[in-house]
Motif scaffolding. Sequence first.
Motif, short mmCIF file in Angstrom:
data_model
loop_
_atom_site.label_atom_id
_atom_site.label_comp_id
_atom_site.label_asym_id
_atom_site.label_seq_id
_atom_site.Cartn_x
_atom_site.Cartn_y
_atom_site.Cartn_z
N GLN A 136 50.46 1.33 -29.19
CA GLN A 136 49.39 2.23 -28.79
C GLN A 136 48.06 1.51 -29.02
N LEU A 137 46.95 2.23 -28.92
CA LEU A 137 45.64 1.58 -29.04
C LEU A 137 44.82 2.09 -30.22
N LEU A 141 43.00 -4.10 -30.30
CA LEU A 141 43.52 -4.56 -29.00
C LEU A 141 44.07 -5.97 -29.10
N VAL A 144 47.65 -5.74 -30.19
CA VAL A 144 48.51 -5.30 -29.09
C VAL A 144 48.76 -6.46 -28.12
N LEU A 157 53.45 0.34 -23.50
CA LEU A 157 52.13 0.66 -24.06
C LEU A 157 51.81 2.13 -23.83
N ALA A 159 48.81 3.99 -23.73
CA ALA A 159 47.39 3.59 -23.63
C ALA A 159 46.47 4.70 -24.13
N LEU A 165 41.55 -2.00 -20.16
CA LEU A 165 42.67 -2.85 -20.58
C LEU A 165 42.62 -4.20 -19.85
#
Length: 288
Positions: A136-137, A141, A144, A157, A159, A165
């Motif tokens: 997830q965010l 970032l 990820v 993902l 988001a 992104l």
Amino acid sequence: MSIRPPAVTVVGSINLDLIATAKRLPTAGETIGGAVLSEQPGGKGANQAAAAARLGGSARMIGAVGDDAHGQRMLDALAVAGVDTADVAVLPEPTGTALIVVDRDGENQVVVCPGANSHLWLDGVAFDPEETVLCQLEVGLTVVLEAARRHTGYFVLNAAPAMDLPAELLERCDLVIVNESEYALIPALASAKLVAVTYGRDGSAMFEHGRKAAEAPSAAVTVANTVGAGDAFCAALVLALRQGLEYARALAVANAVGGDAVGDHSSQPDLARLRYYLERTSVAEAAR
């Protein structure tokens, strides 16, 4: 189709949720009294890992907590759910905290203080090509992106929260999961290879390169708390798809899981095994 749901590794946030349940949400500058305060384990990453484990999957959590009482409580809660926490870092920073106000209809406002989540790195973490990685965010970032680069298997993902992104990340995703607001806020998703979008009471849909490929309605439920419902949906959808279910059936199963979660006051609700939801949605489909 496999009997046991596949292994899922979640890279994401671990938070203490401080939840004030009130009759309604406050407007800007307004003070509302009469609320009830509760504390519980949370964080989108931890919620998804706990849901995957409770649904019967083999779940591993990669995240960070503080070297404090809250951090130990979060680790204990994940362990009770059946999540492998060996790769959760314990750091000098405080454990992440989410301040949440929930109204009587289950709608919420959330402010996240990331704490240790902001200091998560993947040093020393290995990924098996056979496992599914779900991010997830609510963590950096860069973390990820690093997970997406290092993992060679199925990569998902969620988001959320919505943000721009990088093209590299979107191209790497085998699946992106968002709600309708996030879908609108991230225009690049319109061309992504596979995107699942949730619409609350209106169910969910799957899009391939912007074209609707499948949809499934949601069941009528009594709403207690929507905080963990999306996370339960994510875990269920990933497990269902990785077991080989076609899009519409996988969405229906995930909707059923999310419906049970929204009726629970906990951000990490108890859930039945995935097989139960497979059988339940089969019966519902046959009745239509």
